[in-house]
Motif scaffolding. Sequence first.
Motif, PDB file in Angstrom:
ATOM      1  N   PHE A 175      10.310  10.861   5.786  1.00 43.24           N
ATOM      2  CA  PHE A 175      11.163  11.891   5.195  1.00 43.24           C
ATOM      3  C   PHE A 175      10.607  12.390   3.872  1.00 43.24           C
ATOM      4  O   PHE A 175      10.774  13.565   3.523  1.00 43.24           O
ATOM      5  N   GLY A 176       9.937  11.497   3.137  1.00 44.88           N
ATOM      6  CA  GLY A 176       9.330  11.931   1.885  1.00 44.88           C
ATOM      7  C   GLY A 176       8.259  12.982   2.104  1.00 44.88           C
ATOM      8  O   GLY A 176       8.158  13.958   1.358  1.00 44.88           O
ATOM      9  N   VAL A 177       7.453  12.790   3.168  1.00 45.70           N
ATOM     10  CA  VAL A 177       6.366  13.725   3.458  1.00 45.70           C
ATOM     11  C   VAL A 177       6.887  15.005   4.086  1.00 45.70           C
ATOM     12  O   VAL A 177       6.501  16.114   3.703  1.00 45.70           O
ATOM     13  N   MET A 215       0.826  -1.209   0.000  1.00 44.41           N
ATOM     14  CA  MET A 215       0.000   0.000   0.000  1.00 44.41           C
ATOM     15  C   MET A 215       0.863   1.264   0.000  1.00 44.41           C
ATOM     16  O   MET A 215       0.453   2.304  -0.518  1.00 44.41           O
ATOM     17  N   LEU A 216       2.064   1.170   0.563  1.00 42.61           N
ATOM     18  CA  LEU A 216       2.968   2.325   0.556  1.00 42.61           C
ATOM     19  C   LEU A 216       3.569   2.559  -0.820  1.00 42.61           C
ATOM     20  O   LEU A 216       3.976   3.672  -1.158  1.00 42.61           O
ATOM     21  N   PRO A 275       2.801  13.803  -0.906  1.00 41.90           N
ATOM     22  CA  PRO A 275       1.459  13.796  -0.290  1.00 41.90           C
ATOM     23  C   PRO A 275       1.268  12.620   0.655  1.00 41.90           C
ATOM     24  O   PRO A 275       1.811  11.538   0.439  1.00 41.90           O
ATOM     25  N   LEU A 276       0.488  12.841   1.710  1.00 45.10           N
ATOM     26  CA  LEU A 276       0.134  11.781   2.654  1.00 45.10           C
ATOM     27  C   LEU A 276      -1.299  11.359   2.358  1.00 45.10           C
ATOM     28  O   LEU A 276      -2.258  11.974   2.821  1.00 45.10           O
ATOM     29  N   THR A 277      -1.464  10.311   1.561  1.00 44.70           N
ATOM     30  CA  THR A 277      -2.785   9.872   1.120  1.00 44.70           C
ATOM     31  C   THR A 277      -3.368   8.852   2.090  1.00 44.70           C
ATOM     32  O   THR A 277      -2.683   8.320   2.967  1.00 44.70           O
ATOM     33  N   ALA A 278      -4.664   8.575   1.893  1.00 42.79           N
ATOM     34  CA  ALA A 278      -5.349   7.579   2.722  1.00 42.79           C
ATOM     35  C   ALA A 278      -4.717   6.202   2.538  1.00 42.79           C
ATOM     36  O   ALA A 278      -4.628   5.407   3.488  1.00 42.79           O
ATOM     37  N   ARG A 279      -4.260   5.913   1.330  1.00 44.34           N
ATOM     38  CA  ARG A 279      -3.619   4.628   1.066  1.00 44.34           C
ATOM     39  C   ARG A 279      -2.329   4.489   1.862  1.00 44.34           C
ATOM     40  O   ARG A 279      -2.050   3.425   2.427  1.00 44.34           O
ATOM     41  N   ILE A 305       0.629   2.328   6.625  1.00 45.31           N
ATOM     42  CA  ILE A 305       1.336   2.564   7.884  1.00 45.31           C
ATOM     43  C   ILE A 305       0.645   1.834   9.036  1.00 45.31           C
ATOM     44  O   ILE A 305       1.300   1.187   9.870  1.00 45.31           O
ATOM     45  N   LEU A 306      -0.681   1.903   9.075  1.00 45.89           N
ATOM     46  CA  LEU A 306      -1.425   1.249  10.155  1.00 45.89           C
ATOM     47  C   LEU A 306      -1.247  -0.269  10.119  1.00 45.89           C
ATOM     48  O   LEU A 306      -1.101  -0.911  11.170  1.00 45.89           O
ATOM     49  N   LEU A 307      -1.220  -0.861   8.921  1.00 44.26           N
ATOM     50  CA  LEU A 307      -1.014  -2.307   8.811  1.00 44.26           C
ATOM     51  C   LEU A 307       0.377  -2.702   9.297  1.00 44.26           C
ATOM     52  O   LEU A 307       0.544  -3.723   9.983  1.00 44.26           O
ATOM     53  N   ILE A 308       1.374  -1.897   8.955  1.00 46.62           N
ATOM     54  CA  ILE A 308       2.738  -2.197   9.380  1.00 46.62           C
ATOM     55  C   ILE A 308       2.858  -2.078  10.898  1.00 46.62           C
ATOM     56  O   ILE A 308       3.462  -2.931  11.564  1.00 46.62           O
TER      57      ILE A 308
END
Length: 313
Positions: A257-259, A137-138, A265-269, A274-277
């Motif tokens: 660091f990318g964000v 997803m990332l 962009p920090l998208t919902a995907r 991140i939440l899964l990890i």
Amino acid sequence: MNNKTKGYLYGAVAAATYGMNPLFALPLYADGMNADSVLFFRYLLALAILGGMIKWRGRDFRVRKREVFPLAAIGVLMACSSLTLFLSYNYMAAGIASTMLFVYPILVALIMAICFREKVTILTAACIALALLGIAMLYQGDGGETLDPVGVALVMASALSYAVYMVWVNRPSLRDIPTVKLTFYALLFGLFVFLVRIGIDGSLLLPGHWYHWGNLVALAVLPTAVSFVSTTKAVQFIGSTPTAILGALEPLTAVFFGVTIFGEPLTARIVGGILLIVLAVTLIIAGGRIGSYLVRFRKLFPKLPRIKRKKTV
């Protein structure tokens, strides 16, 4: 703080700092340096740092004859993993390469299961699956084009080398060597790989700007000295497989660091990945204590109906 907790902390630090490789390496590539030159200075400066730590602690540099070959082996594995990863940056985006590198926990689990008969539990398999789904997803494609097969092969070689390194570093032949000394000699033998390559084609290049030496120092300190020492400590405390799964934090570093630095962009995907990890890492840290946690949670609600078991005659 018990050893297991220390192991998880070391594993998290190792993954987070190793994920900083592109942050410091890509500006050096843009300055005209090649992978061999960047890694040569990275390992050389890290050796100076670790050597200073050994002297400051009053330790000696002596190793036994039977320890030389295992140290040389993990040094070559470490160098091959670094080299193939850095070479892959020439064929694909560094973020994609760092994402694909995360296949190494699966390789670690397979090596431990096949070679050392370590049982792969349902929890371990579930954590690997969750982390891989989060990594997928990332991943942000650039239009769905096919990745360069050379770049993919290089990342897979890097993952395999790193997996074998993580397994070997926990073998009995290396357990008695202090962590800093072990990392020092691994880097020393790894440095010879780059010396040979540079000697063959004479491709040693210096940074074009004085401030890029700061990037080399940062590479030597964070993704090298700190990361490799922390990895070794984590493997010694909690084992190879849990340490590898904690490596899921590595792509999170790249996203952070990318964000924050590069304005991505920090998208919902991405948030979902991140939440899964984080869930996968939390489950592997909780481990066998999940059952006891559920029992404690159930006791908070004593009025809930209990499931009665049928008596067997």
